[in-house]
Scaffold this active site. Sequence first.
Site, PDB file in Angstrom:
ATOM      1  N   ASP A  33      12.298  -8.142  -0.753  1.00 21.35           N
ATOM      2  CA  ASP A  33      11.031  -8.826  -0.903  1.00 21.35           C
ATOM      3  C   ASP A  33      11.513 -10.378  -0.488  1.00 21.35           C
ATOM      4  OD1 ASP A  33       8.097  -8.657  -2.597  1.00 21.35           O
ATOM      5  OD2 ASP A  33       8.772 -10.641  -2.017  1.00 21.35           O
ATOM      6  N   THR A 125      -4.872  -0.102   4.803  1.00 21.15           N
ATOM      7  CA  THR A 125      -6.012  -0.457   4.187  1.00 21.15           C
ATOM      8  C   THR A 125      -7.060   0.196   4.507  1.00 21.15           C
ATOM      9  OG1 THR A 125      -7.340  -2.248   3.638  1.00 21.15           O
ATOM     10  CG2 THR A 125      -5.761  -2.521   5.310  1.00 21.15           C
ATOM     11  N   ASP A 126      -8.180   0.157   3.654  1.00 20.68           N
ATOM     12  CA  ASP A 126      -9.536   0.686   4.431  1.00 20.68           C
ATOM     13  C   ASP A 126      -9.967  -0.335   5.325  1.00 20.68           C
ATOM     14  OD1 ASP A 126     -10.191  -1.266   2.400  1.00 20.68           O
ATOM     15  OD2 ASP A 126     -11.605   0.045   1.478  1.00 20.68           O
ATOM     16  N   GLU A 127      -9.598  -1.566   5.335  1.00 23.01           N
ATOM     17  CA  GLU A 127     -10.073  -2.587   5.958  1.00 23.01           C
ATOM     18  C   GLU A 127      -9.844  -2.163   7.497  1.00 23.01           C
ATOM     19  OE1 GLU A 127      -9.840  -6.820   4.755  1.00 23.01           O
ATOM     20  OE2 GLU A 127     -10.077  -6.300   2.818  1.00 23.01           O
ATOM     21  N   TYR A 153      -6.347 -10.670   9.199  1.00 19.78           N
ATOM     22  CA  TYR A 153      -5.583  -9.738   8.143  1.00 19.78           C
ATOM     23  C   TYR A 153      -5.444  -8.245   8.353  1.00 19.78           C
ATOM     24  CZ  TYR A 153      -4.757  -6.445   4.260  1.00 19.78           C
ATOM     25  OH  TYR A 153      -4.646  -5.517   3.386  1.00 19.78           O
ATOM     26  N   LYS A 157      -3.191  -5.328  10.031  1.00 15.60           N
ATOM     27  CA  LYS A 157      -2.677  -4.228   9.619  1.00 15.60           C
ATOM     28  C   LYS A 157      -3.119  -2.944  10.412  1.00 15.60           C
ATOM     29  CE  LYS A 157      -1.658  -3.346   5.811  1.00 15.60           C
ATOM     30  NZ  LYS A 157      -0.253  -3.571   5.060  1.00 15.60           N
TER      31      LYS A 157
HETATM   32  P1  NAD Z   1       0.715  -8.957  -2.423  1.00 13.93           P
HETATM   33  O1  NAD Z   1       0.052 -10.078  -1.773  1.00 13.93           O
HETATM   34  O2  NAD Z   1       0.460  -9.133  -3.822  1.00 13.93           O
HETATM   35  O3  NAD Z   1       2.159  -8.699  -2.246  1.00 13.93           O
HETATM   36  C1  NAD Z   1       2.914  -8.805  -1.084  1.00 13.93           C
HETATM   37  C2  NAD Z   1       4.454  -8.753  -1.304  1.00 13.93           C
HETATM   38  O4  NAD Z   1       4.986  -8.923   0.138  1.00 13.93           O
HETATM   39  C3  NAD Z   1       4.901  -9.963  -1.861  1.00 13.93           C
HETATM   40  O5  NAD Z   1       5.799  -9.835  -3.046  1.00 13.93           O
HETATM   41  C4  NAD Z   1       5.447 -11.023  -0.855  1.00 13.93           C
HETATM   42  O6  NAD Z   1       6.645 -11.892  -1.236  1.00 13.93           O
HETATM   43  C5  NAD Z   1       6.188  -9.845   0.131  1.00 13.93           C
HETATM   44  N1  NAD Z   1       6.347 -10.136   1.508  1.00 13.93           N
HETATM   45  C6  NAD Z   1       5.433 -10.972   2.235  1.00 13.93           C
HETATM   46  N2  NAD Z   1       5.968 -11.220   3.385  1.00 13.93           N
HETATM   47  C7  NAD Z   1       7.270 -10.716   3.518  1.00 13.93           C
HETATM   48  C8  NAD Z   1       8.276 -10.291   4.441  1.00 13.93           C
HETATM   49  N3  NAD Z   1       7.960 -11.014   5.657  1.00 13.93           N
HETATM   50  N4  NAD Z   1       9.107  -9.939   3.978  1.00 13.93           N
HETATM   51  C9  NAD Z   1       9.409  -9.318   2.695  1.00 13.93           C
HETATM   52  N5  NAD Z   1       8.501  -9.208   1.824  1.00 13.93           N
HETATM   53  C10 NAD Z   1       7.316  -9.970   1.979  1.00 13.93           C
HETATM   54  O7  NAD Z   1      -0.276  -7.680  -1.792  1.00 13.93           O
HETATM   55  P2  NAD Z   1      -0.611  -6.427  -2.657  1.00 13.93           P
HETATM   56  O8  NAD Z   1      -1.913  -6.655  -2.780  1.00 13.93           O
HETATM   57  O9  NAD Z   1       0.392  -6.029  -3.670  1.00 13.93           O
HETATM   58  O10 NAD Z   1      -0.675  -5.266  -1.288  1.00 13.93           O
HETATM   59  C11 NAD Z   1       0.574  -4.708  -0.977  1.00 13.93           C
HETATM   60  C12 NAD Z   1       0.374  -3.885   0.318  1.00 13.93           C
HETATM   61  O11 NAD Z   1      -0.721  -3.131  -0.009  1.00 13.93           O
HETATM   62  C13 NAD Z   1      -0.125  -4.523   1.646  1.00 13.93           C
HETATM   63  O12 NAD Z   1       0.523  -4.159   2.622  1.00 13.93           O
HETATM   64  C14 NAD Z   1      -1.609  -4.462   1.509  1.00 13.93           C
HETATM   65  O13 NAD Z   1      -1.959  -4.762   2.935  1.00 13.93           O
HETATM   66  C15 NAD Z   1      -1.518  -2.929   1.134  1.00 13.93           C
HETATM   67  N6  NAD Z   1      -3.323  -3.139   0.538  1.00 13.93           N
HETATM   68  C16 NAD Z   1      -3.583  -3.772  -0.715  1.00 13.93           C
HETATM   69  C17 NAD Z   1      -4.809  -3.677  -1.276  1.00 13.93           C
HETATM   70  C18 NAD Z   1      -5.236  -4.375  -2.366  1.00 13.93           C
HETATM   71  O14 NAD Z   1      -6.542  -4.068  -2.842  1.00 13.93           O
HETATM   72  N7  NAD Z   1      -4.518  -5.256  -2.825  1.00 13.93           N
HETATM   73  C19 NAD Z   1      -5.438  -2.389  -0.953  1.00 13.93           C
HETATM   74  C20 NAD Z   1      -4.985  -1.681   0.222  1.00 13.93           C
HETATM   75  C21 NAD Z   1      -3.924  -1.859   0.857  1.00 13.93           C
HETATM   76  O1  DAU Z   2      -9.999  -3.117   0.842  1.00 13.77           O
HETATM   77  C1  DAU Z   2      -8.635  -3.540   0.638  1.00 13.77           C
HETATM   78  C2  DAU Z   2      -8.419  -4.860   0.639  1.00 13.77           C
HETATM   79  O2  DAU Z   2      -8.781  -5.115  -0.474  1.00 13.77           O
HETATM   80  C3  DAU Z   2      -7.004  -5.163   1.055  1.00 13.77           C
HETATM   81  O3  DAU Z   2      -6.444  -4.434   2.098  1.00 13.77           O
HETATM   82  C4  DAU Z   2      -6.563  -6.498   0.969  1.00 13.77           C
HETATM   83  O4  DAU Z   2      -5.274  -6.891   0.829  1.00 13.77           O
HETATM   84  C5  DAU Z   2      -7.102  -7.318  -0.503  1.00 13.77           C
HETATM   85  O5  DAU Z   2      -6.940  -8.454  -0.448  1.00 13.77           O
HETATM   86  C6  DAU Z   2      -8.604  -6.726  -0.681  1.00 13.77           C
HETATM   87  O6  DAU Z   2      -9.408  -7.449   0.305  1.00 13.77           O
HETATM   88  P1  DAU Z   2     -10.747  -8.066   0.083  1.00 13.77           P
HETATM   89  O7  DAU Z   2     -11.197  -9.151   1.007  1.00 13.77           O
HETATM   90  O8  DAU Z   2     -11.675  -6.951  -0.189  1.00 13.77           O
HETATM   91  O9  DAU Z   2     -10.410  -8.571  -1.472  1.00 13.77           O
HETATM   92  P2  DAU Z   2     -10.875  -9.908  -2.251  1.00 13.77           P
HETATM   93  O10 DAU Z   2     -10.453  -9.854  -3.866  1.00 13.77           O
HETATM   94  O11 DAU Z   2     -10.334 -11.091  -1.246  1.00 13.77           O
HETATM   95  O12 DAU Z   2     -12.661 -10.046  -2.225  1.00 13.77           O
HETATM   96  C7  DAU Z   2     -13.189  -8.833  -2.622  1.00 13.77           C
HETATM   97  C8  DAU Z   2     -14.657  -9.345  -2.501  1.00 13.77           C
HETATM   98  O13 DAU Z   2     -15.035 -10.449  -3.248  1.00 13.77           O
HETATM   99  C9  DAU Z   2     -14.992  -9.644  -1.077  1.00 13.77           C
HETATM  100  O14 DAU Z   2     -16.164  -9.114  -0.705  1.00 13.77           O
HETATM  101  C10 DAU Z   2     -15.018 -11.300  -1.094  1.00 13.77           C
HETATM  102  C11 DAU Z   2     -15.537 -11.399  -2.533  1.00 13.77           C
HETATM  103  N1  DAU Z   2     -15.083 -12.618  -3.129  1.00 13.77           N
HETATM  104  C12 DAU Z   2     -13.760 -13.012  -3.138  1.00 13.77           C
HETATM  105  C13 DAU Z   2     -13.202 -13.987  -3.760  1.00 13.77           C
HETATM  106  C14 DAU Z   2     -11.566 -14.544  -3.851  1.00 13.77           C
HETATM  107  C15 DAU Z   2     -15.776 -13.610  -3.609  1.00 13.77           C
HETATM  108  O15 DAU Z   2     -17.062 -13.436  -3.673  1.00 13.77           O
HETATM  109  N2  DAU Z   2     -15.281 -14.736  -4.245  1.00 13.77           N
HETATM  110  C16 DAU Z   2     -14.004 -14.839  -4.322  1.00 13.77           C
HETATM  111  O16 DAU Z   2     -13.550 -16.053  -4.874  1.00 13.77           O
END
Ligand code: NAD
Ligand code: DAU
Length: 336
Positions: A33, A125-127, A153, A157
């Site tokens: 990381d 991701t679903d995005e 983003y 992905k």
């Molecule tokens: P996060 O931002 O909490 O964590 C990302 C981690 O990656 C951090 O620890 C960061 O330091 C590390 N990182 C970033 N750039 C790096 C690099 N160049 N080299 C090595 N490490 C690096 O993210 P998360 O929410 O835990 O998401 C993890 C994965 O899951 C991502 O690939 C994201 O696209 C995917 N994902 C997230 C969600 C969600 O809801 N959070 C949903 C679907 C998929």
């Molecule tokens: O769907 C999977 C994705 O979910 C992952 O791939 C991404 O890494 C993760 O960040 C997340 O993306 P979203 O954009 O859906 O998540 P976020 O928590 O940023 O926002 C969720 C929803 O809430 C979105 O419709 C935007 C809204 N939102 C978000 C924030 C931060 C608000 O209304 N207010 C806010 O302050």
Amino acid sequence: MKYLITGGAGFIGTNFIYYMLENHPEYEYVCLDKLTYAGNLANLQKAMEYKNFRFVKGDIADRKFVFDLFEQERFDVVVNFAAESHVDRSIETPDVFLVTNVLGTQVLLDASRKFGVKRFHQISTDEVYGDLPLDRPELKFKETDNLRPSSPYSASKASADLLTLAYYRTYGLPVTISRCSNNYGPYQFPEKLIPLMIINALNDKELPVYGTGQNVRDWIYVTDHCEAVDIILQKGKEGEIYNIGGNCEKKNIDVVRTILEKLGKPESLIKFVKDRPGHDLRYAMDTSKMKEEFGWEPKVSFEKGVEKTIEWYLNNEQWWKEIINGEYLEYYRRMY
Ligand code: NAD
Ligand code: DAU
């Protein structure tokens, strides 16, 4: 078996490491990381006590560093969680998303190929599918759908997914991809909806809801995601994509109201703010492939998951108090 888990100091990676240490104590784990703003070594404090776990600080986009690490360690399995993950930040500064999410993934694919990794798993991701209209509840994303990403983003992905599939077809690299919906749970950085709302409510600060709050997300408790990835690593077929979701669609405003209700805070804290540019309307996952092939289904209800999450943030005040200053405050002031 030796696993490389990239991005393991972030939210889902941390949960995955604890899930694997508990469920597969027979394997060896290395976490790589970069410790960006989202990576937090404190998350892995307990993992460091395990003899079969090691942390390495480094950048997945640094080819020389990554190749040296693969040469020394000879990993069997690579699980790539490392990414820039926040949509709003990608709108502000797309460049770093391309470097880490696209080029970083390519470096890992090249190293996996050169050093004969037995499975490369890309966390997606679903995005990548874009969004669905709000008035067609029967529509859900399927693994065979076209990619139509909306934000820098999600475009980065989607690019990583395409590269991963190209390495399977062209070089025969044994890959799998999972695409998951919105996760929530312990260790989530408070820029994301659920932890941001919990922490603001605890501090009696305004809860900024984008637009009208009608956008829909499909929420999954993080351990359900971890379990699904583990199953794909064990049983998934090379070259395949698997959707993972919570079967739990909620409007943002309803998520925020649930949090306020559980914390006993007033709805007057809600503030509707400027909408996110290009804001995806609705995500919904068809997870029938995971169910039919592996019998996998999410286990944690939203009600229970939100309660567990709130409890974690209440019990780990120091964790988030250390985060919500410095860079976070500057980001917050720019955003809201
Ligand atoms: P996060 O931002 O909490 O964590 C990302 C981690 O990656 C951090 O620890 C960061 O330091 C590390 N990182 C970033 N750039 C790096 C690099 N160049 N080299 C090595 N490490 C690096 O993210 P998360 O929410 O835990 O998401 C993890 C994965 O899951 C991502 O690939 C994201 O696209 C995917 N994902 C997230 C969600 C969600 O809801 N959070 C949903 C679907 C998929
Ligand atoms: O769907 C999977 C994705 O979910 C992952 O791939 C991404 O890494 C993760 O960040 C997340 O993306 P979203 O954009 O859906 O998540 P976020 O928590 O940023 O926002 C969720 C929803 O809430 C979105 O419709 C935007 C809204 N939102 C978000 C924030 C931060 C608000 O209304 N207010 C806010 O302050």
